[in-house]
Design an enzyme around this catalytic site. Structure first.
Site, PDB file in Angstrom:
ATOM      1  N   GLU A  49       4.614  41.436   1.330  1.00  0.00           N
ATOM      2  CA  GLU A  49       4.212  42.470   0.363  1.00  0.00           C
ATOM      3  C   GLU A  49       5.122  42.536  -0.857  1.00  0.00           C
ATOM      4  O   GLU A  49       4.688  42.903  -1.940  1.00  0.00           O
ATOM      5  CB  GLU A  49       4.232  43.871   1.002  1.00  0.00           C
ATOM      6  N   ASN A  50       6.413  42.250  -0.650  1.00  0.00           N
ATOM      7  CA  ASN A  50       7.355  42.371  -1.753  1.00  0.00           C
ATOM      8  C   ASN A  50       7.253  41.221  -2.751  1.00  0.00           C
ATOM      9  O   ASN A  50       8.183  40.975  -3.507  1.00  0.00           O
ATOM     10  CB  ASN A  50       8.785  42.521  -1.222  1.00  0.00           C
TER      11      ASN A  50
END
Lengths: 273, 227
Positions: free
Chosen positions: B55-56
């Site tokens: 996600e990052n």
């Protein structure tokens, strides 16, 4: 006159952040993705009753100091000093321990609007892009849908999600120039380019200011048009091993581990995995 | 659940992760949640090239580095430093979730507190704590083309985590495709939950006794294949 967005100090960069301001804070959760020095400056300025928009609520400087981070402050500096009135946030609490935000929340000292991470990114992007809102499927059938307009498009249900606008966006980038063009480093990009331009004033904290023309135009991630101020971090020597074993850091490690154990015990009793 | 089942040997976290990884097909783009799911990156079947998403804002990273060896600017969603590898790329958060919601993610693997017989997922908040973290869970649960849950079959007290209806707040309704637990592999289908595999030494009846909804035992139901 040449455009020059470079500001000499962090204190000067945040001088007009008043009480009650809405501020976006870039980064993910790791301190290296966070505009640490700007957060410290906002704290020093004394701004309070802030509405913050961020992915997480921070882990606290002690933990990052322990890892040898030269700039260890994260969202926790505003949390623990009770400067936040309302947090619009995706990951407010930790699965491992009770953070300062959770303590404030339990004490009724802060309001929260929890937003799915992708929805947070898209609502921020909507503000930056001048959109009136976006239809997002995430949150259908959950508490997130409460009070929101639903629309079926092409057979699928969506929620109308409104833009999140802010007075200031505080972001962290790797390099920047006097026009405000920015590049990032690795996974420390996260919310930083998403938030650039989503606020009335965007302030970029950079590891290094470079000459105009030095950044490859093919590789610039944030066009300078989104950025109003650029301020450079002081140069520091990489953390020495000795600094990590400092008594204070060891003490905070011990406290952190204790809290982790305490939460684990609670969760075991509560039946969670 | 009877006491003799309580003490019966179950698969450990690594083995659950190994079984999950057998689901990864050549060329799949896969997101792994924190905990057991992340361990699955160590067990990608030989000869298959899998692209991991986090996600990052990263696609195509390598294994988790040894402590102290990594670059703090190259981490997974759990904040662990991961090894860069050829083909890896970085992007901002809006792009990261465009990948998740836009149907570009083949598989998401997550942990869970509860899964219902319809495939509803509850994994962001335990009622006892009154506060949780949504993070990327809702986007991943409903955005990934296939959602695999890796979890223990029961709570520490022996209560089923696979239930008729989730009592915890939902992360997303009707999103789970496959459940891999420490005693079984169960597929969520329109007909109901189909028991496909059991841990070595376990019978379908024993698995049923620790599961709230009625399981449909697949005629081909067999021991979990680990190799």
């Amino acid at each position: 006159m040449p455009i020059n967005k470079i500001v000499a100090s962090f204190d000067e960069a945040v001088a007009d952040i008043e009480d009650g301001a809405v501020i976006m804070v870039g980064g993910f959760g790791t301190v290296v993705s966070t505009p640490s020095c700007l957060l410290e400056a906002v704290y020093r300025k004394g701004a309070k009753n802030l509405t913050t928009v961020s992915n997480s609520s921070g882990f606290g400087a002690d933990i990052w100091r322990m890892q040898g981070a030269p700039f260890p402050e994260d969202m926790d500096i505003l949390v623990r000093n009770e400067r936040i009135k309302k947090a619009i946030v995706s990951a407010p609490v930790s699965a491992l321990y009770v953070n300062n935000f959770e303590k404030l929340l339990r004490a009724g000292k802060v309001d929260i609007e929890m937003v799915p991470q992708g929805t947070l990114a898209e609502r921020v992007r909507a503000a930056k892009a001048g959109l009136g809102g976006v239809y997002i499927p995430t949150g259908i059938g959950t508490v997130v849908e409460e009070g929101k307009e639903k629309k079926v498009i092409d057979g699928r249900e969506y929620l109308l999600e409104l833009p999140i606008k802010a007075d200031f966006a505080l972001i962290h980038a790797h390099k920047g120039d006097r026009w405000g063009n920015l590049v990032y480093r690795g996974t420390s990009r996260t919310f930083n380019p998403t938030m650039a331009g989503a606020a009335r004033v965007t302030i970029a904290e950079v590891d290094e200011i470079v000459e105009l023309g030095e950044l490859d135009p093919e590789c610039i991630v944030t066009p300078g048009v989104y950025v109003d101020r650029v301020v450079e971090r002081p140069k520091v020597a990489p953390a020495q091993e000795g600094e990590i074993t400092d008594t204070q850091a060891l003490e905070s490690t011990r406290r952190f581990r204790e809290e982790v154990e305490a939460v684990k015990r609670t969760k075991e009793r509560g039946g969670a995995q | 659940m009877s006491d003799n089942l309580r003490g019966k040997e179950r698969l450990d976290r690594q083995i659950i992760a190994l079984r999950v990884a057998k689901e990864f097909q050549d060329g799949d783009v896969v997101n792994l949640g924190i905990g057991i799911p992340m361990l699955a990156s160590n067990f990608v079947p030989a000869g298959r090239e899998v692209v991991f998403h986090s996600e990052n804002g990263v696609l195509g990273f390598g294994e988790v580095t040894l402590p102290g060896e990594g670059d703090l600017d190259i981490v997974n969603a759990g904040g662990q430093t991961v090894r860069p590898q050829p083909g890896m790329c970085f992007f901002g958060h809006d792009e990261s979730f465009a990948i998740v919601r836009g149907g570009h993610l083949d598989i998401s693997v997550m942990g869970a507190y509860q899964v219902s017989e319809k495939g509803d997922l509850a994994n962001y908040m335990v009622p006892e704590r009154e506060v949780g973290t949504i993070g990327g869970a809702m986007d991943l649960a409903q955005g990934a083309r296939r959602l695999i849950i890796a979890m223990n079959h029961t709570t520490k007290e022996g209560e089923p985590r696979i239930v008729k209806k989730c009592s915890y707040l939902l992360t997303a309704p009707e999103c789970v495709d496959l459940i891999v637990t420490d005693i079984a592999v169960i597929e969520v289908t329109d007909r109901g939950l189909v028991l496909k595999e059991v841990a070595p030494g376990w019978t379908p009846e024993e698995v049923q006794s620790m599961t709230e909804p009625t399981l449909i035992v697949d005629p081909e139901c067999h021991d979990i294949e680990l190799m």
